[in-house]
Design a protein around this motif. Structure first.
Motif, PDB file in Angstrom:
ATOM      1  N   ARG A 145      34.321  51.416  46.968  1.00 18.88           N
ATOM      2  CA  ARG A 145      35.582  52.179  47.112  1.00 18.88           C
ATOM      3  C   ARG A 145      36.475  51.571  48.193  1.00 18.88           C
ATOM      4  NH1 ARG A 145      35.615  57.346  48.403  1.00 18.88           N
ATOM      5  NH2 ARG A 145      37.417  57.619  47.069  1.00 18.88           N
ATOM      6  N   ARG A 146      36.634  50.274  48.099  1.00 20.52           N
ATOM      7  CA  ARG A 146      37.405  49.582  49.126  1.00 20.52           C
ATOM      8  C   ARG A 146      38.852  49.320  48.722  1.00 20.52           C
ATOM      9  NH1 ARG A 146      33.511  44.776  50.452  1.00 20.52           N
ATOM     10  NH2 ARG A 146      35.379  43.977  51.474  1.00 20.52           N
ATOM     11  N   ILE A 147      39.190  49.633  47.466  1.00 17.92           N
ATOM     12  CA  ILE A 147      40.597  49.528  47.062  1.00 17.92           C
ATOM     13  C   ILE A 147      41.283  50.800  47.543  1.00 17.92           C
ATOM     14  CG2 ILE A 147      42.205  49.326  45.124  1.00 17.92           C
ATOM     15  CD1 ILE A 147      39.744  47.991  43.618  1.00 17.92           C
ATOM     16  N   VAL A 148      42.237  50.637  48.450  1.00 18.12           N
ATOM     17  CA  VAL A 148      42.839  51.796  49.125  1.00 18.12           C
ATOM     18  C   VAL A 148      44.169  52.180  48.478  1.00 18.12           C
ATOM     19  CG1 VAL A 148      43.708  52.661  51.328  1.00 18.12           C
ATOM     20  CG2 VAL A 148      41.685  51.207  51.278  1.00 18.12           C
ATOM     21  N   PHE A 149      44.980  51.173  48.150  1.00 20.18           N
ATOM     22  CA  PHE A 149      46.298  51.424  47.548  1.00 20.18           C
ATOM     23  C   PHE A 149      46.457  50.597  46.278  1.00 20.18           C
ATOM     24  CE2 PHE A 149      47.168  51.606  52.238  1.00 20.18           C
ATOM     25  CZ  PHE A 149      47.366  52.981  52.313  1.00 20.18           C
ATOM     26  N   ARG A 150      47.071  51.241  45.256  1.00 19.37           N
ATOM     27  CA  ARG A 150      47.499  50.495  44.063  1.00 19.37           C
ATOM     28  C   ARG A 150      48.978  50.771  43.837  1.00 19.37           C
ATOM     29  NH1 ARG A 150      42.726  49.070  40.646  1.00 19.37           N
ATOM     30  NH2 ARG A 150      41.058  50.475  41.226  1.00 19.37           N
ATOM     31  N   TYR A 151      49.674  49.770  43.283  1.00 21.79           N
ATOM     32  CA  TYR A 151      51.068  49.966  42.895  1.00 21.79           C
ATOM     33  C   TYR A 151      51.103  50.956  41.736  1.00 21.79           C
ATOM     34  CZ  TYR A 151      51.732  45.643  45.526  1.00 21.79           C
ATOM     35  OH  TYR A 151      51.730  44.686  46.511  1.00 21.79           O
TER      36      TYR A 151
ATOM     37  N   THR B 117      37.415  49.394  58.678  1.00 21.32           N
ATOM     38  CA  THR B 117      38.146  49.206  59.940  1.00 21.32           C
ATOM     39  C   THR B 117      39.213  48.119  59.849  1.00 21.32           C
ATOM     40  OG1 THR B 117      36.381  47.715  60.646  1.00 21.32           O
ATOM     41  CG2 THR B 117      36.264  50.000  61.411  1.00 21.32           C
ATOM     42  N   VAL B 118      39.154  47.311  58.783  1.00 19.60           N
ATOM     43  CA  VAL B 118      40.152  46.261  58.583  1.00 19.60           C
ATOM     44  C   VAL B 118      40.910  46.577  57.298  1.00 19.60           C
ATOM     45  CG1 VAL B 118      40.553  43.801  58.187  1.00 19.60           C
ATOM     46  CG2 VAL B 118      38.717  44.530  59.729  1.00 19.60           C
ATOM     47  N   LEU B 119      42.221  46.818  57.422  1.00 16.77           N
ATOM     48  CA  LEU B 119      43.052  47.122  56.257  1.00 16.77           C
ATOM     49  C   LEU B 119      44.038  45.992  56.035  1.00 16.77           C
ATOM     50  CD1 LEU B 119      44.330  49.072  54.077  1.00 16.77           C
ATOM     51  CD2 LEU B 119      45.803  49.913  55.922  1.00 16.77           C
ATOM     52  N   GLY B 120      44.088  45.484  54.816  1.00 16.54           N
ATOM     53  CA  GLY B 120      45.120  44.523  54.438  1.00 16.54           C
ATOM     54  C   GLY B 120      45.938  45.115  53.318  1.00 16.54           C
ATOM     55  N   LEU B 121      47.270  45.018  53.428  1.00 13.47           N
ATOM     56  CA  LEU B 121      48.133  45.501  52.343  1.00 13.47           C
ATOM     57  C   LEU B 121      49.396  44.650  52.284  1.00 13.47           C
ATOM     58  CD1 LEU B 121      49.864  48.903  53.260  1.00 13.47           C
ATOM     59  CD2 LEU B 121      49.019  47.318  54.960  1.00 13.47           C
ATOM     60  N   MET B 122      49.918  44.465  51.086  1.00  9.94           N
ATOM     61  CA  MET B 122      51.155  43.685  50.960  1.00  9.94           C
ATOM     62  C   MET B 122      52.382  44.475  51.400  1.00  9.94           C
ATOM     63  SD  MET B 122      50.315  40.655  50.358  1.00  9.94           S
ATOM     64  CE  MET B 122      51.991  39.996  50.330  1.00  9.94           C
TER      65      MET B 122
ATOM     66  N   ILE C 234      46.311  46.103  42.534  1.00  8.99           N
ATOM     67  CA  ILE C 234      45.818  46.262  43.906  1.00  8.99           C
ATOM     68  C   ILE C 234      46.909  45.899  44.915  1.00  8.99           C
ATOM     69  CG2 ILE C 234      44.187  45.359  45.628  1.00  8.99           C
ATOM     70  CD1 ILE C 234      42.147  45.099  43.310  1.00  8.99           C
ATOM     71  N   ALA C 235      47.184  46.833  45.833  1.00  9.52           N
ATOM     72  CA  ALA C 235      48.196  46.609  46.872  1.00  9.52           C
ATOM     73  C   ALA C 235      47.567  46.541  48.263  1.00  9.52           C
ATOM     74  CB  ALA C 235      49.238  47.723  46.847  1.00  9.52           C
ATOM     75  N   GLY C 236      46.364  47.129  48.411  1.00  9.44           N
ATOM     76  CA  GLY C 236      45.732  47.115  49.720  1.00  9.44           C
ATOM     77  C   GLY C 236      44.260  47.442  49.638  1.00  9.44           C
ATOM     78  N   LEU C 237      43.456  46.844  50.533  1.00 10.62           N
ATOM     79  CA  LEU C 237      42.021  47.088  50.531  1.00 10.62           C
ATOM     80  C   LEU C 237      41.468  46.985  51.943  1.00 10.62           C
ATOM     81  CD1 LEU C 237      40.406  43.972  50.498  1.00 10.62           C
ATOM     82  CD2 LEU C 237      41.754  43.961  48.423  1.00 10.62           C
ATOM     83  N   VAL C 238      40.226  47.433  52.087  1.00  3.98           N
ATOM     84  CA  VAL C 238      39.583  47.431  53.408  1.00  3.98           C
ATOM     85  C   VAL C 238      38.271  46.645  53.374  1.00  3.98           C
ATOM     86  CG1 VAL C 238      40.562  49.585  54.321  1.00  3.98           C
ATOM     87  CG2 VAL C 238      38.503  49.666  52.882  1.00  3.98           C
ATOM     88  N   ASN C 239      37.764  46.342  54.571  1.00  6.00           N
ATOM     89  CA  ASN C 239      36.436  45.724  54.694  1.00  6.00           C
ATOM     90  C   ASN C 239      35.369  46.815  54.450  1.00  6.00           C
ATOM     91  OD1 ASN C 239      36.784  47.183  57.048  1.00  6.00           O
ATOM     92  ND2 ASN C 239      35.848  45.656  58.376  1.00  6.00           N
ATOM     93  N   PRO C 240      34.097  46.465  54.362  1.00 14.41           N
ATOM     94  CA  PRO C 240      33.075  47.484  54.050  1.00 14.41           C
ATOM     95  C   PRO C 240      33.052  48.644  55.046  1.00 14.41           C
ATOM     96  CG  PRO C 240      32.139  45.300  53.798  1.00 14.41           C
ATOM     97  CD  PRO C 240      33.503  45.114  54.407  1.00 14.41           C
TER      98      PRO C 240
END
Lengths: 237, 89
Positions: free
Chosen positions: A161-167, A196-201, A187-193
């Motif tokens: 469940r690491r996909i946090v945001f979708r367009y 604590t690390v979030l990446g999003l466009m 996929i617009a954003g995801l996290v590490n396991p």
């Protein structure tokens, strides 16, 4: 919470993040130069958007091997929070701190527009103040935002469940038409396991004041700071 | 020592740049083009005791920076391979 905003040669969203954290959220924040390795006095490191090192070779490739990003590995291992937006997301992928990679937009155009994001996981520090299925409005501004991962990695991201945001569209439906760049499964954003690390466009810092058309970007910070109340409205600081 | 690295998108990854160039060629009348993919050439000059050492070092460079293993494959050509090749003008 003490924030650090990383500045690479070619970063452009550093001042916006700094402004939002200091002037809108009233939290302590400082700039961190790309050669710095000392992140000890920080709780959250921001990797802003832009064109680090000119995006030469590949977007985020050189920045992903820079001294500050090497130091970020220890920072993450110690439990520090990292938010990478746009070029920051590309850098996190290039550094291997998040899986996958970001490719040239399918449309071949640089896309600078407002997007809707549907929230898929509210159990991360960045989204714990949100509702599952909540739709956020934030702008994107990139030429290389098409997320790619091999099928095995995609399965892992889903299982954990690491996909946090979708367009999505305004109603939160994940459709092809709502996908601005051809990103894998929107996929617009995801996290590490650890979450604590979030990446999003998208750019949360460009959706942080009503005058800019949306304040949804603040919700990520407010979640992190634990200053949201149950019904989604803000606690007055 | 001169070493040439060729970096290309892995098979199966859509090369939108290549597709656009293919369409442009079709517009110029080159309708016979059935596939086109765009890659990168990286020429490296380095000091190395032997060709094997040089190849190994450049291989490390590819794995750590020059190619992204998620997206790209690479091949390494040594100077000897390059010598007979002349630029076409």
């Amino acid at each position: 919470m003490r924030f650090g905003v990383v500045v690479f040669p070619g970063t452009w969203s550093d001042c916006d993040f700094h402004y939002v954290i200091s002037e809108v959220l009233h939290e302590p924040v400082k700039y961190v130069w790309h050669r710095d390795r000392d992140l000890d006095d920080l709780d959250c490191v921001i990797l802003p958007g832009g064109f680090s090192y000119g995006d030469y070779l590949r977007a985020g490739a050189v920045a992903g091997r820079s001294p500050v990003v090497e130091a970020l590995r220890d920072f993450v291992a110690r439990g520090g929070y990292v938010l990478g937006s746009c070029n920051g997301f590309q850098i996190l992928c290039e550094a291997g701190l998040l899986p996958g990679a970001l490719l040239r937009n399918e449309c071949l155009q640089y896309r600078c527009q407002s997007t809707h994001l549907v929230v898929e996981n509210v159990e991360t520090p960045f989204t714990r103040g949100l509702r599952p299925g909540q739709v956020l409005t934030m702008p994107i501004s990139h030429g290389e935002g098409k997320y790619h991962a091999d099928p095995e990695t995609l399965r892992l991201l889903k299982d954990q469940r690491r996909i946090v945001f979708r367009y999505a569209d305004a109603e939160g439906r994940v459709t092809r038409a709502a996908n601005p760049n051809g990103s894998l499964e929107n996929i617009a954003g995801l996290v590490n396991p650890e979450g604590t690390v979030l990446g999003l466009m998208p750019h949360p810092e460009r959706a942080a004041e009503a005058a800019l058309g949306s304040t949804d970007g603040l919700l990520l910070f407010q979640s992190l700071l634990g200053s949201l109340v149950e019904d989604g409205s803000f606690l007055k600081r | 020592m001169k070493v040439r690295v060729l970096v290309r998108l892995k098979p199966g990854i859509l090369d939108v740049q290549g597709a656009a160039v293919k369409r442009a060629l079709a517009g110029l009348g080159f309708a016979e083009v059935t596939d086109l993919r765009v890659g990168k050439v990286i020429d490296v000059e380095l000091g190395a005791a032997t060709a094997e050492d040089g190849r190994a070092r450049v291989g490390e460079m590819c794995q750590r920076l020059l190619a992204n293993p998620v997206l790209e494959d690479y091949t390494i050509e040594m100077a000897d391979d390059l010598a007979p090749r002349r630029a076409v003008r």
